[in-house]
Design a protein around this motif. Structure first.
Motif, PDB file in Angstrom:
ATOM      1  N   LEU A 145      56.734  42.947  29.760  1.00 55.33           N
ATOM      2  CA  LEU A 145      57.752  43.339  28.775  1.00 55.33           C
ATOM      3  C   LEU A 145      57.874  44.865  28.697  1.00 55.33           C
ATOM      4  CD1 LEU A 145      56.929  40.835  25.888  1.00 55.33           C
ATOM      5  CD2 LEU A 145      58.929  40.769  27.395  1.00 55.33           C
ATOM      6  N   ALA A 146      56.734  45.555  28.722  1.00 57.67           N
ATOM      7  CA  ALA A 146      56.750  47.016  28.615  1.00 57.67           C
ATOM      8  C   ALA A 146      57.525  47.640  29.759  1.00 57.67           C
ATOM      9  CB  ALA A 146      55.317  47.550  28.580  1.00 57.67           C
ATOM     10  N   ASN A 147      57.279  47.195  30.972  1.00 55.75           N
ATOM     11  CA  ASN A 147      57.991  47.772  32.113  1.00 55.75           C
ATOM     12  C   ASN A 147      59.468  47.378  32.125  1.00 55.75           C
ATOM     13  OD1 ASN A 147      56.252  49.447  34.005  1.00 55.75           O
ATOM     14  ND2 ASN A 147      54.912  47.703  33.617  1.00 55.75           N
ATOM     15  N   ALA A 148      59.776  46.188  31.597  1.00 54.83           N
ATOM     16  CA  ALA A 148      61.184  45.795  31.497  1.00 54.83           C
ATOM     17  C   ALA A 148      61.929  46.702  30.521  1.00 54.83           C
ATOM     18  CB  ALA A 148      61.284  44.338  31.044  1.00 54.83           C
ATOM     19  N   VAL A 149      61.281  47.074  29.438  1.00 51.75           N
ATOM     20  CA  VAL A 149      61.907  47.962  28.454  1.00 51.75           C
ATOM     21  C   VAL A 149      62.079  49.371  29.030  1.00 51.75           C
ATOM     22  CG1 VAL A 149      61.622  49.063  26.204  1.00 51.75           C
ATOM     23  CG2 VAL A 149      61.102  46.632  26.471  1.00 51.75           C
ATOM     24  N   VAL A 150      61.058  49.859  29.727  1.00 47.58           N
ATOM     25  CA  VAL A 150      61.130  51.209  30.296  1.00 47.58           C
ATOM     26  C   VAL A 150      62.203  51.298  31.384  1.00 47.58           C
ATOM     27  CG1 VAL A 150      59.863  52.859  31.738  1.00 47.58           C
ATOM     28  CG2 VAL A 150      58.781  51.887  29.723  1.00 47.58           C
ATOM     29  N   HIS A 151      62.285  50.271  32.224  1.00 54.46           N
ATOM     30  CA  HIS A 151      63.268  50.302  33.304  1.00 54.46           C
ATOM     31  C   HIS A 151      64.660  49.878  32.840  1.00 54.46           C
ATOM     32  CE1 HIS A 151      59.573  49.907  35.999  1.00 54.46           C
ATOM     33  NE2 HIS A 151      60.117  51.064  36.283  1.00 54.46           N
ATOM     34  N   GLY A 152      64.725  49.200  31.691  1.00 55.04           N
ATOM     35  CA  GLY A 152      66.010  48.717  31.204  1.00 55.04           C
ATOM     36  C   GLY A 152      66.580  49.563  30.091  1.00 55.04           C
ATOM     37  N   PRO A 153      66.408  49.155  28.833  1.00 55.88           N
ATOM     38  CA  PRO A 153      67.005  49.893  27.711  1.00 55.88           C
ATOM     39  C   PRO A 153      66.609  51.364  27.635  1.00 55.88           C
ATOM     40  CG  PRO A 153      66.333  47.718  26.986  1.00 55.88           C
ATOM     41  CD  PRO A 153      65.821  47.867  28.382  1.00 55.88           C
ATOM     42  N   PRO A 189      74.662  48.960  22.370  1.00 55.61           N
ATOM     43  CA  PRO A 189      73.849  47.813  21.950  1.00 55.61           C
ATOM     44  C   PRO A 189      72.785  47.504  22.994  1.00 55.61           C
ATOM     45  CG  PRO A 189      76.005  47.093  22.728  1.00 55.61           C
ATOM     46  CD  PRO A 189      76.066  48.580  22.650  1.00 55.61           C
ATOM     47  N   VAL A 190      71.693  46.927  22.531  1.00 57.50           N
ATOM     48  CA  VAL A 190      70.536  46.667  23.392  1.00 57.50           C
ATOM     49  C   VAL A 190      70.309  45.167  23.552  1.00 57.50           C
ATOM     50  CG1 VAL A 190      68.006  46.769  23.454  1.00 57.50           C
ATOM     51  CG2 VAL A 190      69.333  48.845  23.056  1.00 57.50           C
ATOM     52  N   SER A 191      69.941  44.774  24.756  1.00 56.89           N
ATOM     53  CA  SER A 191      69.593  43.381  25.028  1.00 56.89           C
ATOM     54  C   SER A 191      68.455  43.340  26.039  1.00 56.89           C
ATOM     55  CB  SER A 191      70.804  42.607  25.578  1.00 56.89           C
ATOM     56  OG  SER A 191      71.285  43.216  26.765  1.00 56.89           O
ATOM     57  N   LEU A 192      67.726  42.230  26.025  1.00 60.94           N
ATOM     58  CA  LEU A 192      66.639  42.027  26.975  1.00 60.94           C
ATOM     59  C   LEU A 192      66.617  40.570  27.406  1.00 60.94           C
ATOM     60  CD1 LEU A 192      64.100  43.333  28.374  1.00 60.94           C
ATOM     61  CD2 LEU A 192      62.762  42.324  26.512  1.00 60.94           C
ATOM     62  N   VAL A 193      66.587  40.368  28.710  1.00 63.89           N
ATOM     63  CA  VAL A 193      66.438  39.025  29.268  1.00 63.89           C
ATOM     64  C   VAL A 193      64.953  38.774  29.514  1.00 63.89           C
ATOM     65  CG1 VAL A 193      66.934  37.515  31.224  1.00 63.89           C
ATOM     66  CG2 VAL A 193      68.685  39.118  30.396  1.00 63.89           C
ATOM     67  N   ILE A 194      64.455  37.638  29.066  1.00 62.05           N
ATOM     68  CA  ILE A 194      63.088  37.221  29.376  1.00 62.05           C
ATOM     69  C   ILE A 194      63.190  35.935  30.183  1.00 62.05           C
ATOM     70  CG2 ILE A 194      60.794  36.697  28.498  1.00 62.05           C
ATOM     71  CD1 ILE A 194      61.469  38.159  25.949  1.00 62.05           C
ATOM     72  N   ASP A 195      63.034  36.067  31.494  1.00 61.31           N
ATOM     73  CA  ASP A 195      63.180  34.920  32.395  1.00 61.31           C
ATOM     74  C   ASP A 195      61.854  34.168  32.502  1.00 61.31           C
ATOM     75  OD1 ASP A 195      64.511  33.208  34.043  1.00 61.31           O
ATOM     76  OD2 ASP A 195      64.622  34.561  35.768  1.00 61.31           O
ATOM     77  N   GLU A 196      61.965  32.877  32.852  1.00 60.53           N
ATOM     78  CA  GLU A 196      60.805  31.971  32.898  1.00 60.53           C
ATOM     79  C   GLU A 196      60.064  32.000  31.558  1.00 60.53           C
ATOM     80  OE1 GLU A 196      60.585  29.929  35.228  1.00 60.53           O
ATOM     81  OE2 GLU A 196      61.798  30.845  36.791  1.00 60.53           O
ATOM     82  N   PHE A 197      60.842  31.929  30.503  1.00 60.41           N
ATOM     83  CA  PHE A 197      60.276  32.057  29.156  1.00 60.41           C
ATOM     84  C   PHE A 197      59.327  30.923  28.808  1.00 60.41           C
ATOM     85  CE2 PHE A 197      60.386  31.620  24.494  1.00 60.41           C
ATOM     86  CZ  PHE A 197      59.971  32.905  24.142  1.00 60.41           C
ATOM     87  N   GLN A 198      59.465  29.777  29.491  1.00 53.89           N
ATOM     88  CA  GLN A 198      58.572  28.653  29.183  1.00 53.89           C
ATOM     89  C   GLN A 198      57.105  29.000  29.411  1.00 53.89           C
ATOM     90  OE1 GLN A 198      60.687  28.513  31.850  1.00 53.89           O
ATOM     91  NE2 GLN A 198      59.258  28.521  33.568  1.00 53.89           N
ATOM     92  N   LYS A 199      56.843  30.071  30.164  1.00 57.39           N
ATOM     93  CA  LYS A 199      55.461  30.466  30.428  1.00 57.39           C
ATOM     94  C   LYS A 199      54.716  30.830  29.146  1.00 57.39           C
ATOM     95  CE  LYS A 199      53.399  31.411  33.721  1.00 57.39           C
ATOM     96  NZ  LYS A 199      52.353  30.757  34.518  1.00 57.39           N
ATOM     97  N   VAL A 200      55.437  31.287  28.112  1.00 56.19           N
ATOM     98  CA  VAL A 200      54.728  31.690  26.893  1.00 56.19           C
ATOM     99  C   VAL A 200      53.978  30.505  26.293  1.00 56.19           C
ATOM    100  CG1 VAL A 200      56.320  33.594  26.386  1.00 56.19           C
ATOM    101  CG2 VAL A 200      56.738  31.340  25.372  1.00 56.19           C
ATOM    102  N   ALA A 201      54.588  29.317  26.367  1.00 55.46           N
ATOM    103  CA  ALA A 201      53.926  28.126  25.819  1.00 55.46           C
ATOM    104  C   ALA A 201      52.739  27.712  26.672  1.00 55.46           C
ATOM    105  CB  ALA A 201      54.923  26.973  25.711  1.00 55.46           C
ATOM    106  N   GLU A 202      52.820  27.936  27.983  1.00 52.94           N
ATOM    107  CA  GLU A 202      51.726  27.577  28.874  1.00 52.94           C
ATOM    108  C   GLU A 202      50.553  28.548  28.708  1.00 52.94           C
ATOM    109  OE1 GLU A 202      53.330  27.443  32.806  1.00 52.94           O
ATOM    110  OE2 GLU A 202      55.036  26.193  32.208  1.00 52.94           O
ATOM    111  N   ILE A 203      50.861  29.821  28.442  1.00 55.36           N
ATOM    112  CA  ILE A 203      49.820  30.834  28.297  1.00 55.36           C
ATOM    113  C   ILE A 203      49.072  30.677  26.980  1.00 55.36           C
ATOM    114  CG2 ILE A 203      49.459  33.330  27.950  1.00 55.36           C
ATOM    115  CD1 ILE A 203      51.739  33.753  29.988  1.00 55.36           C
ATOM    116  N   ASP A 204      49.820  30.479  25.895  1.00 49.90           N
ATOM    117  CA  ASP A 204      49.215  30.390  24.566  1.00 49.90           C
ATOM    118  C   ASP A 204      50.195  29.701  23.629  1.00 49.90           C
ATOM    119  OD1 ASP A 204      48.172  30.760  22.032  1.00 49.90           O
ATOM    120  OD2 ASP A 204      47.553  32.827  22.368  1.00 49.90           O
ATOM    121  N   PRO A 205      49.846  28.550  23.067  1.00 50.52           N
ATOM    122  CA  PRO A 205      50.751  27.834  22.165  1.00 50.52           C
ATOM    123  C   PRO A 205      51.189  28.661  20.964  1.00 50.52           C
ATOM    124  CG  PRO A 205      48.905  26.432  22.788  1.00 50.52           C
ATOM    125  CD  PRO A 205      48.581  27.803  23.284  1.00 50.52           C
ATOM    126  N   ALA A 206      50.459  29.743  20.642  1.00 46.55           N
ATOM    127  CA  ALA A 206      50.828  30.573  19.499  1.00 46.55           C
ATOM    128  C   ALA A 206      51.870  31.632  19.857  1.00 46.55           C
ATOM    129  CB  ALA A 206      49.584  31.258  18.929  1.00 46.55           C
TER     130      ALA A 206
END
Length: 349
Positions: free
Chosen positions: A51-59, A122-139
């Protein structure tokens, strides 16, 4: 306009291409946007880093060449180290404390999005393969829900994923941890008539003629999945023939199957015996029920729990999927290779 979107589709349906085209349109209109891909993330630290590198390279990408200003923006980000490499800036994160669960770090990274926006940008961010968050940690889904509700108003998130059942569990139905986060968009196949017209137009634009029958054949062999239609159409176009008819199209299909043979063999050989029997039977003909006597006899499987376990394992590995005609092999080219005897030394060889 600060709206969030959840994009769900099967793999190879063109989800990423759609997103990249949307981002290009956003940038032309002055928007600041980026993309993170969680596919390779294994833990919370990986998520924070991506996420950090996506923000630095994007917005925050507009600050390229302004190292000091970029460092100032990142000064409140715990353990951030900015370096300049040949392909641009690289941001490395260290944990705020020795036993950090990376909640604070992820939260702070996402807060940078609000700081990057303005009325004109305006700012936007795409988070692809978002289903990974549930696989990494249910919280983790709950953390993103909290961020969208309380700290990212005015920022648009596009949460995309290809594991459809996981994405639906996250965003739809009672108890879904991200219920109401954004508008749900499910991508379907491009209709055959539209795809056929498109293929013929593209061929004609490059000085070749593709018949409607040939384009339809390519569509059907690829089961309409855009990435596979493209693969077969490319081979047909590269055949050297000025007129691409059904015979040329069939030859292109055979060429692709031959070139992909080693890849298909590796996939097949990695399967357990029951899984091999099941996937061969589904390649020959999709099935609504794998426990029916007819299917079990055709597949050479016993009427016990092993066939269901084989199906569950193949489904989890995304090797099979539930389509309009029942369970089928997910990769239409693998299905063709198997159906033509690829696993047993027939035409697919």
């Amino acid at each position: 306009a600060g709206q969030n979107v959840i994009v769900i589709s099967r793999r190879r349906y063109g989800k990423t291409s759609l997103i990249l085209n949307a981002q290009a349109a956003v940038r032309r209109r002055g928007g600041r946007t980026g993309i993170a891909n969680l596919f390779w993330c294994q833990n919370r630290q990986d998520v924070a880093q991506e996420l950090a590198n996506a923000v630095v390279h994007g917005p925050l990408g507009r600050l390229r060449g302004q190292m000091e200003e970029l460092r100032r923006r990142l000064s409140s980000l715990p353990g951030a180290t900015l370096s300049l490499e040949k392909d641009g800036y690289r941001l490395s994160l260290s944990p705020l404390k020795a036993q950090s669960d990376w909640t604070t770090e992820i939260r702070r990274v996402m807060q940078l999005l609000r700081e990057a926006q303005s009325d004109r940008h305006p700012v936007s961010l795409v988070i692809d393969e978002f289903q990974k968050v549930a696989e990494i940690d249910p919280a983790l889904p709950g953390l993103f829900k909290s961020l969208t509700d309380l700290e990212l108003r005015g920022v648009s998130l596009v949460l995309s994923g290809s594991r459809r059942h996981v994405m639906h569990q996250l965003h739809a139905g009672p108890g879904a941890p991200m219920l109401g986060v954004g508008e749900l968009m499910t991508l379907d196949l491009v209709p055959e008539a539209d795809m056929v017209a498109f293929l013929r137009q593209r061929a004609e634009a490059e000085g070749k003629r593709m018949s409607a029958e040939a384009a339809g054949l390519l569509f059907q062999r690829a089961r309409g999945v855009p990435a596979y239609v493209q693969r077969l159409a490319f081979e047909a176009f590269e055949s050297g023939e000025r007129n691409i008819d059904e015979a040329v199209a069939e030859k292109a299909v055979a060429t692709v199957l031959r070139r992909e043979r080693q890849y298909f063999e590796v996939i097949y050989e990695d399967l357990a015996p029951n899984q091999r029997s099941l996937i061969r039977a589904l390649a020959a003909e999709p099935a609504r029920s794998i426990t029916s006597r007819d299917f079990l006899d055709r597949a050479g499987l016993r009427a016990d729990s092993s066939s269901q376990r084989a199906l569950s394992a193949l489904d989890a590995a995304e090797k099979v999927e539930l389509g309009p005609d029942g369970w089928q092999v997910s990769d239409p080219l693998l299905a063709l290779w198997l159906a033509r005897g690829g696993a047993g030394g027939g035409e697919g060889e």
